[in-house]
Design an enzyme around this catalytic site. Sequence first.
Site, PDB file in Angstrom:
ATOM      1  N   SER A 236       2.677  10.033  38.035  1.00 28.40           N
ATOM      2  CA  SER A 236       2.856   8.618  37.847  1.00 28.40           C
ATOM      3  C   SER A 236       3.412   8.820  36.571  1.00 28.40           C
ATOM      4  CB  SER A 236       2.110   7.961  37.725  1.00 28.40           C
ATOM      5  OG  SER A 236       2.137   7.075  38.008  1.00 28.40           O
TER       6      SER A 236
ATOM      7  N   TYR B 224      -6.517   6.479  37.082  1.00 31.84           N
ATOM      8  CA  TYR B 224      -5.389   6.419  37.578  1.00 31.84           C
ATOM      9  C   TYR B 224      -4.882   7.607  36.760  1.00 31.84           C
ATOM     10  CZ  TYR B 224      -1.443   5.942  40.024  1.00 31.84           C
ATOM     11  OH  TYR B 224       0.388   6.342  40.895  1.00 31.84           O
TER      12      TYR B 224
ATOM     13  N   LYS C 186      -3.000  11.841  36.287  1.00 30.73           N
ATOM     14  CA  LYS C 186      -1.821  11.872  36.566  1.00 30.73           C
ATOM     15  C   LYS C 186      -1.709  12.552  35.190  1.00 30.73           C
ATOM     16  CE  LYS C 186      -1.408   9.962  40.589  1.00 30.73           C
ATOM     17  NZ  LYS C 186      -0.179  10.803  41.690  1.00 30.73           N
TER      18      LYS C 186
HETATM   19  N1  NAD Z   1       3.251   3.371  44.673  1.00 31.12           N
HETATM   20  C1  NAD Z   1       4.215   3.347  42.880  1.00 31.12           C
HETATM   21  O1  NAD Z   1       4.460   2.420  42.620  1.00 31.12           O
HETATM   22  C2  NAD Z   1       3.917   4.816  42.745  1.00 31.12           C
HETATM   23  C3  NAD Z   1       4.330   4.919  40.969  1.00 31.12           C
HETATM   24  C4  NAD Z   1       3.810   5.986  40.435  1.00 31.12           C
HETATM   25  C5  NAD Z   1       3.191   7.286  41.424  1.00 31.12           C
HETATM   26  N2  NAD Z   1       3.126   6.852  42.646  1.00 31.12           N
HETATM   27  C6  NAD Z   1       1.859   8.224  43.496  1.00 31.12           C
HETATM   28  O2  NAD Z   1       2.693   8.254  44.293  1.00 31.12           O
HETATM   29  C7  NAD Z   1       1.844   9.004  45.241  1.00 31.12           C
HETATM   30  C8  NAD Z   1       1.916   8.334  46.693  1.00 31.12           C
HETATM   31  O3  NAD Z   1       1.273   7.088  46.780  1.00 31.12           O
HETATM   32  P1  NAD Z   1       2.077   5.422  47.566  1.00 31.12           P
HETATM   33  O4  NAD Z   1       2.521   4.532  46.710  1.00 31.12           O
HETATM   34  O5  NAD Z   1       3.039   6.339  48.657  1.00 31.12           O
HETATM   35  O6  NAD Z   1       1.315   4.883  47.760  1.00 31.12           O
HETATM   36  P2  NAD Z   1       0.318   4.987  49.413  1.00 31.12           P
HETATM   37  O7  NAD Z   1      -1.049   4.559  49.205  1.00 31.12           O
HETATM   38  O8  NAD Z   1       0.989   3.992  50.505  1.00 31.12           O
HETATM   39  O9  NAD Z   1       0.344   6.129  50.387  1.00 31.12           O
HETATM   40  C9  NAD Z   1      -0.731   6.935  49.221  1.00 31.12           C
HETATM   41  C10 NAD Z   1      -1.231   7.832  50.584  1.00 31.12           C
HETATM   42  O10 NAD Z   1      -2.504   8.403  50.545  1.00 31.12           O
HETATM   43  C11 NAD Z   1      -3.196   9.398  51.449  1.00 31.12           C
HETATM   44  N3  NAD Z   1      -4.501   9.456  51.182  1.00 31.12           N
HETATM   45  C12 NAD Z   1      -5.305   8.612  50.440  1.00 31.12           C
HETATM   46  N4  NAD Z   1      -6.373   9.385  49.754  1.00 31.12           N
HETATM   47  C13 NAD Z   1      -6.203  10.554  50.811  1.00 31.12           C
HETATM   48  C14 NAD Z   1      -7.186  11.536  50.845  1.00 31.12           C
HETATM   49  N5  NAD Z   1      -8.293  12.307  50.209  1.00 31.12           N
HETATM   50  N6  NAD Z   1      -6.511  12.338  51.511  1.00 31.12           N
HETATM   51  C15 NAD Z   1      -5.123  12.479  52.076  1.00 31.12           C
HETATM   52  N7  NAD Z   1      -4.727  11.636  51.582  1.00 31.12           N
HETATM   53  C16 NAD Z   1      -5.124  10.731  51.604  1.00 31.12           C
HETATM   54  C17 NAD Z   1      -3.897   7.376  51.944  1.00 31.12           C
HETATM   55  O11 NAD Z   1      -3.954   6.447  53.259  1.00 31.12           O
HETATM   56  C18 NAD Z   1      -1.960   6.618  51.942  1.00 31.12           C
HETATM   57  O12 NAD Z   1      -1.530   7.151  52.977  1.00 31.12           O
HETATM   58  C19 NAD Z   1       0.441   8.606  44.694  1.00 31.12           C
HETATM   59  O13 NAD Z   1       0.243   9.996  44.142  1.00 31.12           O
HETATM   60  C20 NAD Z   1       0.955   7.732  43.477  1.00 31.12           C
HETATM   61  O14 NAD Z   1       0.103   7.717  42.647  1.00 31.12           O
HETATM   62  C21 NAD Z   1       3.106   5.610  43.654  1.00 31.12           C
END
Ligand code: NAD
Length: 292
Positions: A145, A159, A163
Amino acid sequence: MKSVEGKVAVVTGGAGGIGRAMGEVFGKAGMTIVLADVQPEPLAKTVAELAADGVEVIGVPTDVANYDSVCALRDAALDRYGAVHVLCNNAGIGAGAEGPIWEHELRDWEWAIAVNMWGVIHGINAFLPTMLASGEPGHVVNTSSGNGGISPLPSTPQYAATKAAVVTITECLYGQLAGTRVSASVLFPGPHMLRTGLFESWRSRPERFAKTRPRVTPYTTVEALEEQMKAAGVPIAYTEPVDVAQAALDAILGDRFWIHPENPRTDEALRQRTQSILDRSQPDNYLRAVPG
Ligand SMILES: NC(=O)c1ccc[n+]([C@@H]2O[C@H](COP(=O)([O-])OP(=O)(O)OC[C@H]3O[C@@H](n4cnc5c(N)ncnc54)[C@H](O)[C@@H]3O)[C@@H](O)[C@H]2O)c1
């Protein structure tokens, strides 16, 4: 990888958000998809929807914080499809700590480290030996991230720290994979906010990482966050998860390490960093780079 058609991709955190979008985009590109998530019901729903769209996909309930569970994911993928070419260590959570860092619960740290950092390490250890032994081209995409991977938001130390670790782990992986048929990338979703489940990770926080004392302030929701941003005069813009997934696919095909929003301020710094990783992956250069 020159082509992904007919290849197998494993995506963790695949029930929703960016992971689901990877399933959609990779599936449309002709890949076979194995989605893994700790939430079995949303996972089953997503798998059914992708399958209805013509994607060859299975779902494997998986807890990336547990190494045995990630090994079982690998075995399920190999049993069903015989190979794994692309691994996306994408599952992640926001720990939902409140107040100053010195008052954050150790459980907040434990949960974030277990999922965001150990999850990536488990994926690497479980899958890389098989991917390398196959002799086929492969790629690992680890989701970091901008928060922590580039610079931290001080209100989210768990977080951001995890990251940042994902960037370093992936840089080491990339350096060590030099000369093999498997490559690696680190993904910075963006450039804007993604309206995914991430901001409400607390809804599915597992019991073993449960907080030991009640929260003082209410948990964040996406809507509450948007209200705060509006009140502070921060412009709100969104990035669609499918665009992030497409960027990941482009990087796999183009063998690019950094998957980050176009940003001239960081481009040159990242290019230099990649060069330094490659330089240090040569044993002689590595020795020269270590002082003393
Ligand atoms: N949404 C944003 O703005 C953003 C920005 C930067 C980085 N990210 C990163 O992108 C990635 C995806 O996140 P997202 O935004 O799609 O969020 P999201 O919450 O929609 O998806 C994350 C998924 O991970 C699953 N999860 C959580 N703990 C778990 C575990 N122990 N084992 C298996 N699955 C697990 C959740 O059930 C969920 O379905 C993450 O690593 C997040 O940190 C997101």
